[in-house]
Design a protein around this motif. Sequence first.
Motif, PDB file in Angstrom:
ATOM      1  N   TYR A  44       0.816  -1.219   0.000  1.00  0.00           N
ATOM      2  CA  TYR A  44       0.000   0.000   0.000  1.00  0.00           C
ATOM      3  C   TYR A  44       0.841   1.257   0.000  1.00  0.00           C
ATOM      4  N   ARG A  65       6.036   4.787  10.828  1.00  0.00           N
ATOM      5  CA  ARG A  65       5.294   5.356  11.953  1.00  0.00           C
ATOM      6  C   ARG A  65       5.967   4.963  13.261  1.00  0.00           C
ATOM      7  N   ILE A  86       3.805   9.445  15.581  1.00  0.00           N
ATOM      8  CA  ILE A  86       4.461  10.150  14.488  1.00  0.00           C
ATOM      9  C   ILE A  86       4.256   9.341  13.215  1.00  0.00           C
ATOM     10  N   GLY A  87       3.887  10.012  12.149  1.00  0.00           N
ATOM     11  CA  GLY A  87       3.796   9.339  10.865  1.00  0.00           C
ATOM     12  C   GLY A  87       2.408   9.383  10.283  1.00  0.00           C
ATOM     13  N   THR A  88       2.357   9.224   8.983  1.00  0.00           N
ATOM     14  CA  THR A  88       1.085   9.259   8.266  1.00  0.00           C
ATOM     15  C   THR A  88       1.159   8.291   7.103  1.00  0.00           C
ATOM     16  N   LEU A  89       0.024   7.848   6.643  1.00  0.00           N
ATOM     17  CA  LEU A  89      -0.018   6.995   5.462  1.00  0.00           C
ATOM     18  C   LEU A  89      -0.272   7.807   4.191  1.00  0.00           C
ATOM     19  N   THR A 108      -0.846  12.923  -0.433  1.00  0.00           N
ATOM     20  CA  THR A 108      -1.516  14.099  -0.982  1.00  0.00           C
ATOM     21  C   THR A 108      -2.857  14.281  -0.281  1.00  0.00           C
ATOM     22  N   HIS A 110      -7.642   7.495  -0.243  1.00  0.00           N
ATOM     23  CA  HIS A 110      -6.561   8.445  -0.465  1.00  0.00           C
ATOM     24  C   HIS A 110      -5.309   7.700  -0.889  1.00  0.00           C
ATOM     25  N   ASP A 111      -4.350   8.466  -1.371  1.00  0.00           N
ATOM     26  CA  ASP A 111      -3.103   7.879  -1.832  1.00  0.00           C
ATOM     27  C   ASP A 111      -2.196   7.582  -0.637  1.00  0.00           C
ATOM     28  N   THR A 112      -1.021   7.064  -0.912  1.00  0.00           N
ATOM     29  CA  THR A 112      -0.064   6.780   0.152  1.00  0.00           C
ATOM     30  C   THR A 112       1.303   7.319  -0.243  1.00  0.00           C
ATOM     31  N   ARG A 168       8.967  10.970   1.426  1.00  0.00           N
ATOM     32  CA  ARG A 168       8.680  11.185   2.845  1.00  0.00           C
ATOM     33  C   ARG A 168       9.706  12.080   3.526  1.00  0.00           C
TER      34      ARG A 168
END
Lengths: 337, 337, 337, 337
Positions: free
Chosen positions: D238, D243, D255-258, D261, D273-275, D282
């Motif tokens: 994906y 994280r 901390i962190g996000t998938l 945009t 949503h995109d990754t 990153r």
Amino acid sequence: MTVKVGLIGAGRMGGALAYHLAFSVETAVFTAIADPNIEAAQSLAKKCGVTDTYSDYHEMLTRDDLDAVVIVTPTNTHVELIKAAAAAGKHIFTEKPLALTLAACDEAITAVETAGVKMMVGFMRHFDPAYRAAKQKIDAGAIGNPVMFKSIGRDPWRTSLEYAKRENSGGLIADMAAHDFDLARWLMGSEVERVHSEGGCLVFPELGDVGDIDNAVVNLKFANGAVGNVDVSRNAIYGYDIRTEVIGSEGSLMIGTLQQTSTLLLTRNQVCHDTIPGFMARFAGAYAAEIRDFVQAIEDNRETAVTGQDARAATAIGIAATRSLDEARPVLLSEIE
Amino acid sequence: MTVKVGLIGAGRMGGALAYHLAFSVETAVFTAIADPNIEAAQSLAKKCGVTDTYSDYHEMLTRDDLDAVVIVTPTNTHVELIKAAAAAGKHIFTEKPLALTLAACDEAITAVETAGVKMMVGFMRHFDPAYRAAKQKIDAGAIGNPVMFKSIGRDPWRTSLEYAKRENSGGLIADMAAHDFDLARWLMGSEVERVHSEGGCLVFPELGDVGDIDNAVVNLKFANGAVGNVDVSRNAIYGYDIRTEVIGSEGSLMIGTLQQTSTLLLTRNQVCHDTIPGFMARFAGAYAAEIRDFVQAIEDNRETAVTGQDARAATAIGIAATRSLDEARPVLLSEIE
Amino acid sequence: MTVKVGLIGAGRMGGALAYHLAFSVETAVFTAIADPNIEAAQSLAKKCGVTDTYSDYHEMLTRDDLDAVVIVTPTNTHVELIKAAAAAGKHIFTEKPLALTLAACDEAITAVETAGVKMMVGFMRHFDPAYRAAKQKIDAGAIGNPVMFKSIGRDPWRTSLEYAKRENSGGLIADMAAHDFDLARWLMGSEVERVHSEGGCLVFPELGDVGDIDNAVVNLKFANGAVGNVDVSRNAIYGYDIRTEVIGSEGSLMIGTLQQTSTLLLTRNQVCHDTIPGFMARFAGAYAAEIRDFVQAIEDNRETAVTGQDARAATAIGIAATRSLDEARPVLLSEIE
Amino acid sequence: MTVKVGLIGAGRMGGALAYHLAFSVETAVFTAIADPNIEAAQSLAKKCGVTDTYSDYHEMLTRDDLDAVVIVTPTNTHVELIKAAAAAGKHIFTEKPLALTLAACDEAITAVETAGVKMMVGFMRHFDPAYRAAKQKIDAGAIGNPVMFKSIGRDPWRTSLEYAKRENSGGLIADMAAHDFDLARWLMGSEVERVHSEGGCLVFPELGDVGDIDNAVVNLKFANGAVGNVDVSRNAIYGYDIRTEVIGSEGSLMIGTLQQTSTLLLTRNQVCHDTIPGFMARFAGAYAAEIRDFVQAIEDNRETAVTGQDARAATAIGIAATRSLDEARPVLLSEIE
């Protein structure tokens, strides 16, 4: 003390409220159900442990032991039912909208006042935990003075063409934005003074054939100078989308979510989640809580949380916003009688 | 091939674009900087490895080796600078807005057309990855026909009172919603035909003293029947809030986020995150990409991504929306000249 | 057909299940409540419309008309109650954990099998919509082969010191990770073969005084080669934090959320939301659904969704993981008897 | 003052750092590039405005005017290059990992200490805004004492089989969890004392053929008693999933996000949503900031942010965690020499 309650209307929405009445309100005794369709009344009664059913609501209203009625019938029957229930001395909970015209609203309000009974109108969002938390924060001053109100009410499907007719639903704006107009007054603490609508029949031409539209935006000007906008749509195919923002001088609030289940599916380069399928999934808890609060208001002998006057005010905004669409001009609430 | 570029305006925003010009656009040769404040020009030149500076931009424009200029000066100087640059045969990038009146826009557009040079106006959101992805999905049919446009543009601070004056900024709506009006045309693929605004001076009374407001909502009616709304505010104290929704017949898009850093702080019973502090944090990449695309358009000898006509159209909507506020009525774009 | 159900245990958790039994399971007839604290039994019976109460559960079990019992008592009483209920020919729902030792689990399982009754153990997450959706997607192949299992179980408060003692709760890991160990087997479709734990008493020294810890991580090795990790904590002061990830060869799943109410409060430079206060807020719907499914399993005469063997397997993992902590080495499940 | 910097290694990662060196570090003068592939060196030099290139780095090191070198070459060349650069009196930035064995780390560290030059190792997450914000909050006491460390490092693709060999990458755990092991020490403020790994070759059998695995979990026990876990995977199809959580006694951090945009596509009943596609997307900003900080450390004559000892410690954890996997037992860091 317990409150004996009868239900008028055993349809889909009546069934939902009946369920909450039977199982979520400890101090209510759910006593009787009236519906011209007696099989529907009996079937629902059986599920809810209710013993008495009536095909004619007048008969139910003659019972002396009944304290209150819950009215869940088509909008155009509300006033007649409210007048009959009030005359019989019953407290009244009625589904929204109270009525489609101000004259009809006034007729209902007068009947209730004359009889000295309580009436609550089913703007259940007042009892949704998310909206309730927002109201509490506003009242606690967490965002200073509310200065802008933004609200979204979008359905993932087209309504029936019969219902879409203006005489039945009031038209898209009156029908779908009623809750938002109610929230506007409640959360902003000010009356709406002027509205301006734009709308169109953009996705479902058959709605245009019966005189309705499927998308609209409504600007609001409040008496205290604040501004706002409500949008409504019938083609939010992604899900039932109910969100509100209140922008204040010292902070803001956002209420609402698109996600129903906290499960994410992560496939190649994307992350997806589900959405809220409809109003019962979104507001089931609020329906239970509003019925509970209605019964509590009777027990406490206090004003109900959403009164006939509140419902009348929301109706008036809907009428004004619809007239604005028809006449392509801003409409003052003072024009609406 | 390389493109030799000169910058006019070494202020804060000029510095930001200069940086991208110097370091992000491989085919550009950043050659000269002009600013009446020659120290500012020299200081910026040193940081960017630019050798030539001018206190008078006319002098810079006489250089034969210069292919293009980037204009980052107060709005009321744009037309004069554009005319001079066009007359000198230079391609032009100008910050938005092109001008505050249609007459001024037309003067600039005519000068550019007469000279046969290219002009691009800095609506950088076309180059933001999030907006770009949205545009691509719309063009690919992912949401069917766009039928509703919702856009939010909120600043976390009050602008200066001098800038707030209508002769400098155009007023709140023209100033803050310019990007949204541009997005409306770009994403919806239809012209705006009619607007209606409500607004007020609700948080900063000093803005009212100079004739401005701080919150507004603007209804949009598009030529193809679609509807929309833009809200703008100066008191989004929580952060720089830029979000857009496009609701389509077969799906919808939401663009924008409130969160800057992907760090959550979890304390007693709550989860908090930061917000986006301002437009440079939000759109830094877009500024770099738009300057790159401008240079590329010169190299490719193609139309720029955002033309003078695009800028004129956005300006017209801003003027109409401001007039709607002044006159408390819907205003047709056809009224604006 | 209806199923007559009696409840053993009228404490807090018993009250919660009683409520669902009374109001959410149409085909159940909630008939009797037994609790040594007869006032508690009577009070709960009144709320739920149950007529018969018993201070001695043996007496309740003598009723021929009772089909099933729901056991919600301290863990160390489960086996005795299960044996008595099974001997009386009653189907059994028991809260988790079934028992703290494998010998006790086996005693209960044998009693149930001998009596030919059904037994379901209350791993209610199988009935949570988010976990259920995940399981369905895995079964449908949406993520290919599951290869890694990550799960988090964190409480926002310290348990009581009495309960923390290993003889009562099994210790932190066995107590808090029981659901995760159950999910591991269910979602991964493979048995856990080896575990390794690290843990410590890091926040609440008084837990150390009674022999417990407050934070731990447990590595898992599955029979099919897959790997996993579970962490548990007593000091998630931000809220009740239950999340699970399943990483597959063709996709992944994330289950769980930190947010309870969809209301955001936006103040200076930050956005905050609330968190989930505890397990009843998070899993209320799942408790209702599991009791419904238990009754349905009796009606359908099918295997229950979570069997004694499932509960035994989860208990075994907890014992192994606790032994790993004690002995600072990986422990094979085959070592546990 | 300016710092003259030479780059050794003009490959893909070298190109990325070169770009930041050329365009983001105002006080650095990017002077020379060395690579046995002289075309690569020349091509990169042209893009970055660097005049001098060398096929033999020894020659570059003989320049007296060079203050520092940036080493971006295969890991097995690091020590030799560091020794040569140190002997030539140049300050050193080297990409991580410093080396795959402690002996090699020590050789490099000794050379640097003997020469009295500075060395920084490229654990760029120290410079990522999200991780930096977390570190600042921990240092400010926002979460009390950190007691649990959870970190995730998952790649969306299989590495090359050549690189996967243990002599080249150190194997999955050493390679992918190096950043997490570094973060563990940095954020928890305590050394790792003991590790336990489980892992397997579950998705890409060809990795098993060259002696590697594709998924692993690593338990950590810190010297201060805190616990932790790191998971790594090669099949997060994906997206690039980085994280970290730090659970403290008075709060926690995530901390962190998938999401890359901020664009959501809403289609029938779902929101997607995109990754994040990979590490350059990153951490681009972090790479720029770390090079800037390295140059600043030289200017300020202060310790670099990530030292050779830090790199050695992260390497040691990786070696121990890999040995734990090989020997199926917890491994003490004190065993690793």
